[in-house]
Design a protein around this motif. Structure first.
Motif, PDB file in Angstrom:
ATOM      1  N   VAL A 205       0.850  -1.194   0.000  1.00 43.40           N
ATOM      2  CA  VAL A 205       0.000   0.000   0.000  1.00 43.40           C
ATOM      3  C   VAL A 205       0.884   1.241   0.000  1.00 43.40           C
ATOM      4  O   VAL A 205       1.797   1.351   0.824  1.00 43.40           O
ATOM      5  CB  VAL A 205      -0.945   0.024   1.220  1.00 43.40           C
ATOM      6  CG1 VAL A 205      -1.750   1.323   1.232  1.00 43.40           C
ATOM      7  CG2 VAL A 205      -1.877  -1.172   1.208  1.00 43.40           C
ATOM      8  N   VAL A 206       0.619   2.157  -0.917  1.00 42.25           N
ATOM      9  CA  VAL A 206       1.327   3.432  -0.948  1.00 42.25           C
ATOM     10  C   VAL A 206       0.314   4.564  -1.017  1.00 42.25           C
ATOM     11  O   VAL A 206      -0.831   4.363  -1.442  1.00 42.25           O
ATOM     12  CB  VAL A 206       2.293   3.526  -2.149  1.00 42.25           C
ATOM     13  CG1 VAL A 206       3.470   2.589  -1.975  1.00 42.25           C
ATOM     14  CG2 VAL A 206       1.568   3.227  -3.470  1.00 42.25           C
ATOM     15  N   ASN A 207       0.741   5.732  -0.605  1.00 39.26           N
ATOM     16  CA  ASN A 207      -0.121   6.912  -0.607  1.00 39.26           C
ATOM     17  C   ASN A 207       0.512   8.016  -1.442  1.00 39.26           C
ATOM     18  O   ASN A 207       1.736   8.040  -1.624  1.00 39.26           O
ATOM     19  CB  ASN A 207      -0.321   7.416   0.824  1.00 39.26           C
ATOM     20  CG  ASN A 207      -1.027   6.401   1.707  1.00 39.26           C
ATOM     21  OD1 ASN A 207      -2.136   5.980   1.412  1.00 39.26           O
ATOM     22  ND2 ASN A 207      -0.372   5.994   2.789  1.00 39.26           N
ATOM     23  N   PRO A 208      -0.315   8.931  -1.979  1.00 36.09           N
ATOM     24  CA  PRO A 208       0.254  10.055  -2.734  1.00 36.09           C
ATOM     25  C   PRO A 208       1.291  10.800  -1.910  1.00 36.09           C
ATOM     26  O   PRO A 208       1.081  11.073  -0.727  1.00 36.09           O
ATOM     27  CB  PRO A 208      -0.976  10.936  -3.007  1.00 36.09           C
ATOM     28  CG  PRO A 208      -2.128   9.991  -2.981  1.00 36.09           C
ATOM     29  CD  PRO A 208      -1.780   8.976  -1.929  1.00 36.09           C
ATOM     30  N   GLY A 209       2.438  11.078  -2.522  1.00 37.63           N
ATOM     31  CA  GLY A 209       3.501  11.779  -1.826  1.00 37.63           C
ATOM     32  C   GLY A 209       4.574  10.850  -1.287  1.00 37.63           C
ATOM     33  O   GLY A 209       5.676  11.298  -0.972  1.00 37.63           O
TER      34      GLY A 209
END
Length: 218
Positions: A205-209
């Motif tokens: 899981v990755v998030n914007p930024g």
């Protein structure tokens, strides 16, 4: 008559404020214990139109090195203009500083109307506004001042310039809105599992930024 917030709602709001975690962009940290350095890359997406010479100055990089990495033929000695959203790979020297790999050669001189957020945007999100403030002691009593010189720490990794026994250069990449680890892996010809391992992710899981380290075969 002044409107009062009911006590149960006030308490619930306070609990949510206390217990809901605030997420901050993540980046890969490579521990190190030597004074050697390597060439690393930044996958830089132009936040606004910029001359090649301006980009090179921004990152303290060599114009000819940028041209070479991007297979661009020189035209007018750095006067080439790259439009907003254009992409350039920027080569940087990744050093071992205080036991961590990072690029510390970049500085920035504050201009009128600059904010930590606008400076972060200019560097493509590779350094957050919070990092700019903390690295330079910026706070309410010590605000940004026009003409001030700021240290701009940028992420980089070396990992021995090897990936699965193959020579590789590692590139820092800022995750964009709508992207997943799988879509990033597909774009750069690698796998989700490989990116999980390189970046020390416990789950895909990755998030914007967020800033990922991506191996590019040499």
């Amino acid at each position: 008559m002044q409107h009062q917030v009911p006590l149960p709602i006030l308490l619930l709001s306070l609990l949510l404020y206390i217990f809901i975690p605030i997420t901050h962009p993540k980046s890969t940290i490579e521990p190190c214990n030597s004074s050697d350095s390597c060439i690393s890359l930044l996958y830089y997406i132009m936040p606004y139109d910029s001359k090649l010479s301006e980009i090179a100055f921004r990152f303290q990089a060599n114009i000819s090195d940028i041209l070479g990495v991007n297979s661009i033929s020189p035209k007018s000695l750095g006067d080439e203009i790259f439009e907003a959203k254009s992409i350039l790979k920027v080569p940087i020297s990744c050093s071992c500083v205080d036991g961590i790999r990072r690029y510390i050669s970049t500085t920035y001189t504050v201009r009128p109307a600059d904010t930590a957020e606008s400076i972060s945007e200019g560097f493509g999100g590779f350094v957050s506004a919070e990092q700019i403030r903390s690295s330079n002691g910026i706070n309410a009593t010590n605000p940004l001042m026009t003409g001030q010189s700021l240290a701009i720490p940028l992420p980089c990794t070396c990992f021995g310039n090897v990936n699965n026994g193959i020579t590789a250069v590692y590139m820092s990449y800022v995750v964009k809105t709508g992207e997943s680890l799988d879509s990033v892996a597909t774009e750069f010809g690698t796998t989700t599992m490989e990116l999980e391992g390189i970046n020390g992710l416990g789950h895909p899981v990755v998030n914007p930024g967020d800033i990922l380290s991506i191996p590019i075969s040499g």
